[in-house]
Design a protein around this motif. Structure first.
Motif, PDB file in Angstrom:
ATOM      1  N   VAL A   4       0.808  -1.193  -0.132  1.00  0.00           N
ATOM      2  CA  VAL A   4      -0.081  -0.059   0.151  1.00  0.00           C
ATOM      3  C   VAL A   4       0.958   1.351  -0.025  1.00  0.00           C
ATOM      4  O   VAL A   4       1.824   1.356   0.834  1.00  0.00           O
ATOM      5  CB  VAL A   4      -0.867   0.059   1.215  1.00  0.00           C
ATOM      6  CG1 VAL A   4      -1.764   1.414   1.436  1.00  0.00           C
ATOM      7  CG2 VAL A   4      -1.762  -1.188   1.347  1.00  0.00           C
ATOM      8  N   LEU A   9      -3.012   6.154  -0.053  1.00  0.00           N
ATOM      9  CA  LEU A   9      -3.838   6.422   1.267  1.00  0.00           C
ATOM     10  C   LEU A   9      -4.368   7.884   1.257  1.00  0.00           C
ATOM     11  O   LEU A   9      -5.507   8.054   1.633  1.00  0.00           O
ATOM     12  CB  LEU A   9      -3.007   6.083   2.526  1.00  0.00           C
ATOM     13  CG  LEU A   9      -2.762   4.715   2.752  1.00  0.00           C
ATOM     14  CD1 LEU A   9      -1.902   4.382   4.170  1.00  0.00           C
ATOM     15  CD2 LEU A   9      -3.977   3.628   2.903  1.00  0.00           C
ATOM     16  N   LEU A  42      -6.017   0.290  -4.504  1.00  0.00           N
ATOM     17  CA  LEU A  42      -6.449  -0.153  -3.122  1.00  0.00           C
ATOM     18  C   LEU A  42      -7.347  -1.086  -3.017  1.00  0.00           C
ATOM     19  O   LEU A  42      -7.248  -2.266  -2.326  1.00  0.00           O
ATOM     20  CB  LEU A  42      -7.051   0.959  -2.437  1.00  0.00           C
ATOM     21  CG  LEU A  42      -5.718   2.155  -1.977  1.00  0.00           C
ATOM     22  CD1 LEU A  42      -6.491   3.240  -1.305  1.00  0.00           C
ATOM     23  CD2 LEU A  42      -4.989   1.422  -1.047  1.00  0.00           C
ATOM     24  N   PHE A  46      -6.899  -5.063  -1.424  1.00  0.00           N
ATOM     25  CA  PHE A  46      -7.680  -5.456  -0.337  1.00  0.00           C
ATOM     26  C   PHE A  46      -8.768  -6.665  -0.579  1.00  0.00           C
ATOM     27  O   PHE A  46      -9.239  -7.122   0.009  1.00  0.00           O
ATOM     28  CB  PHE A  46      -8.071  -4.433   0.667  1.00  0.00           C
ATOM     29  CG  PHE A  46      -6.964  -3.621   1.371  1.00  0.00           C
ATOM     30  CD1 PHE A  46      -6.845  -2.491   0.935  1.00  0.00           C
ATOM     31  CD2 PHE A  46      -6.375  -4.256   2.313  1.00  0.00           C
ATOM     32  CE1 PHE A  46      -5.819  -1.561   1.449  1.00  0.00           C
ATOM     33  CE2 PHE A  46      -4.858  -3.453   2.700  1.00  0.00           C
ATOM     34  CZ  PHE A  46      -4.876  -2.012   2.353  1.00  0.00           C
ATOM     35  N   LEU A  50     -14.355  -0.379  -1.401  1.00  0.00           N
ATOM     36  CA  LEU A  50     -14.044   0.465  -0.394  1.00  0.00           C
ATOM     37  C   LEU A  50     -14.815   1.648  -0.264  1.00  0.00           C
ATOM     38  O   LEU A  50     -14.986   2.399   0.745  1.00  0.00           O
ATOM     39  CB  LEU A  50     -12.598   0.911  -0.383  1.00  0.00           C
ATOM     40  CG  LEU A  50     -11.596  -0.119  -0.212  1.00  0.00           C
ATOM     41  CD1 LEU A  50     -10.111   0.521  -0.412  1.00  0.00           C
ATOM     42  CD2 LEU A  50     -11.669  -0.545   1.042  1.00  0.00           C
ATOM     43  N   LYS A  65     -13.088   1.641   7.835  1.00  0.00           N
ATOM     44  CA  LYS A  65     -12.084   0.852   8.539  1.00  0.00           C
ATOM     45  C   LYS A  65     -10.643   1.410   7.988  1.00  0.00           C
ATOM     46  O   LYS A  65      -9.846   1.751   8.808  1.00  0.00           O
ATOM     47  CB  LYS A  65     -12.097  -0.597   8.641  1.00  0.00           C
ATOM     48  CG  LYS A  65     -13.376  -1.052   9.293  1.00  0.00           C
ATOM     49  CD  LYS A  65     -13.056  -0.895  10.843  1.00  0.00           C
ATOM     50  CE  LYS A  65     -14.038  -1.817  11.472  1.00  0.00           C
ATOM     51  NZ  LYS A  65     -13.991  -1.816  13.161  1.00  0.00           N
ATOM     52  N   LEU A  66     -10.466   1.345   6.830  1.00  0.00           N
ATOM     53  CA  LEU A  66      -9.342   1.620   6.085  1.00  0.00           C
ATOM     54  C   LEU A  66      -9.030   3.376   6.269  1.00  0.00           C
ATOM     55  O   LEU A  66      -8.030   3.692   6.624  1.00  0.00           O
ATOM     56  CB  LEU A  66      -9.567   1.583   4.551  1.00  0.00           C
ATOM     57  CG  LEU A  66      -8.236   1.973   3.871  1.00  0.00           C
ATOM     58  CD1 LEU A  66      -6.966   1.218   4.246  1.00  0.00           C
ATOM     59  CD2 LEU A  66      -8.325   1.950   2.335  1.00  0.00           C
ATOM     60  N   HIS A  69      -7.644   3.689   9.707  1.00  0.00           N
ATOM     61  CA  HIS A  69      -6.040   3.331   9.854  1.00  0.00           C
ATOM     62  C   HIS A  69      -5.136   4.244   8.962  1.00  0.00           C
ATOM     63  O   HIS A  69      -3.985   4.530   9.249  1.00  0.00           O
ATOM     64  CB  HIS A  69      -5.731   1.863   9.256  1.00  0.00           C
ATOM     65  CG  HIS A  69      -6.199   0.704  10.015  1.00  0.00           C
ATOM     66  ND1 HIS A  69      -5.738   0.545  11.254  1.00  0.00           N
ATOM     67  CD2 HIS A  69      -7.416  -0.201   9.975  1.00  0.00           C
ATOM     68  CE1 HIS A  69      -6.260  -0.650  11.800  1.00  0.00           C
ATOM     69  NE2 HIS A  69      -7.437  -0.639  11.156  1.00  0.00           N
ATOM     70  N   ALA A  70      -5.895   4.668   7.896  1.00  0.00           N
ATOM     71  CA  ALA A  70      -4.904   5.747   6.830  1.00  0.00           C
ATOM     72  C   ALA A  70      -4.642   6.848   7.585  1.00  0.00           C
ATOM     73  O   ALA A  70      -3.510   7.560   7.573  1.00  0.00           O
ATOM     74  CB  ALA A  70      -5.767   5.958   5.871  1.00  0.00           C
TER      75      ALA A  70
END
Length: 291
Positions: A4, A9, A42, A46, A50, A65-66, A69-70
């Motif tokens: 990634v 991101l 992305l 995964f 998304l 969720k991503l 985290h990003a």
């Protein structure tokens, strides 16, 4: 499977925050196809959707969720980058060696300016005579040295800081004549610094060049102690002119046709890569008072 990218991101968060591909492109200064390419990468990486492509675009549950985290990853990246900048800036402990005269005349102002310009640097100054200070530099016990003579050792290199003018001194009231000759001076007994001192070497070199072999009444290891002995009547001393205001009980003795000078220099080990802290210290020494 490809990793990634940080840019991927950033693009994903820009889409989530703006609600559109075009808005993300404008925010990041990239084209819409480039934005779409990052999103596709992305989702392929995964294996889940998304984004919900309805208008406005919104993250799916996986996308939420991503996004969380990003944000943490990008915040940690900024923190890492800032820490690396701090590591490049001068900081940490700096070991400095100085012989007596520059320790009294140059180091105080240099340390004060270094504290103002580079507060993360903590200098530790070791004071000794020139011989001991240069030996400590070669043993790497100090990183930079301030001394009163050019080093003779080819492993060392020097930068000129300033000329240090020395003057003969006598006990206050003993300098009855406005000026004495070299011959008259030759009959005096001298109170001089110790043999490892650059001041001592400069004085002996100048006197011998004038045909005077000094008679040594005492050898003492600091300028203040030399001044004290002279004030007590032990003999003629030679001190840096800048030390005279701090030397009660003595006064200058002018000697016709004779002057004592020597260079004050910054010395480093030739070829040694200096720390940012050492480079900053050298800079403030060479550019004191805006010079």
């Amino acid at each position: 499977m490809n990793g990634v990218s940080l840019q991927g991101l950033r693009v994903f968060l820009a889409v989530v925050e703006s609600g559109s591909v075009s808005g993300a492109g404008r925010a990041l200064g990239i084209s819409q196809p480039a934005v779409s390419g990052h999103l596709h990468s992305l989702e392929k990486r995964f294996g889940v959707a998304l984004l919900d492509r309805d208008r406005p675009i919104a993250p799916t549950r996986a996308g939420e969720k991503l996004a969380g985290h990003a944000r943490r990853v990008l915040a940690a990246t900024r923190e890492l980058e800032e820490e690396m900048v701090r590591q490049r800036a001068p900081g940490g402990t700096l070991a400095v060696g100085a012989s007596t005269t520059p320790a009294e005349t140059i180091v105080p102002g240099a340390v004060a300016r270094l504290a103002a310009e580079c507060p993360e640097v903590s200098p530790r100054v070791r004071v000794g005579d020139t011989e001991d200070t240069l030996a400590a530099l070669l043993r790497r016990e100090v990183e930079v040295a301030l001394v009163g003579q050019e080093p003779e050792d080819a492993r060392l290199e020097a930068r000129f800081v300033e000329e240090d003018r020395l003057t003969a001194v006598v006990r206050t009231g003993d300098g009855k004549l406005p000026e004495v000759t070299v011959e008259e001076l030759s009959r005096a007994s001298f109170v001089l610094r110790e043999r490892g001192s650059a001041t001592r070497r400069a004085v002996e070199r100048t006197l011998r060049a004038a045909g005077v072999e000094p008679k040594i009444a005492a050898e003492i290891g600091s300028n203040a102690a030399v001044a004290g002995a002279v004030a007590a009547g032990a003999g003629v001393g030679v001190l840096p002119e800048r030390a005279l205001p701090r030397s009660p009980g003595v006064e200058p003795l002018r000697v016709k046709g004779l002057g004592f000078t020597r260079p004050l220099v910054l010395v480093t080990e030739r070829g040694r890569r200096l720390s940012p802290a050492a480079s900053a210290f050298i800079e403030v020494c060479l550019n004191r008072d805006g010079r």
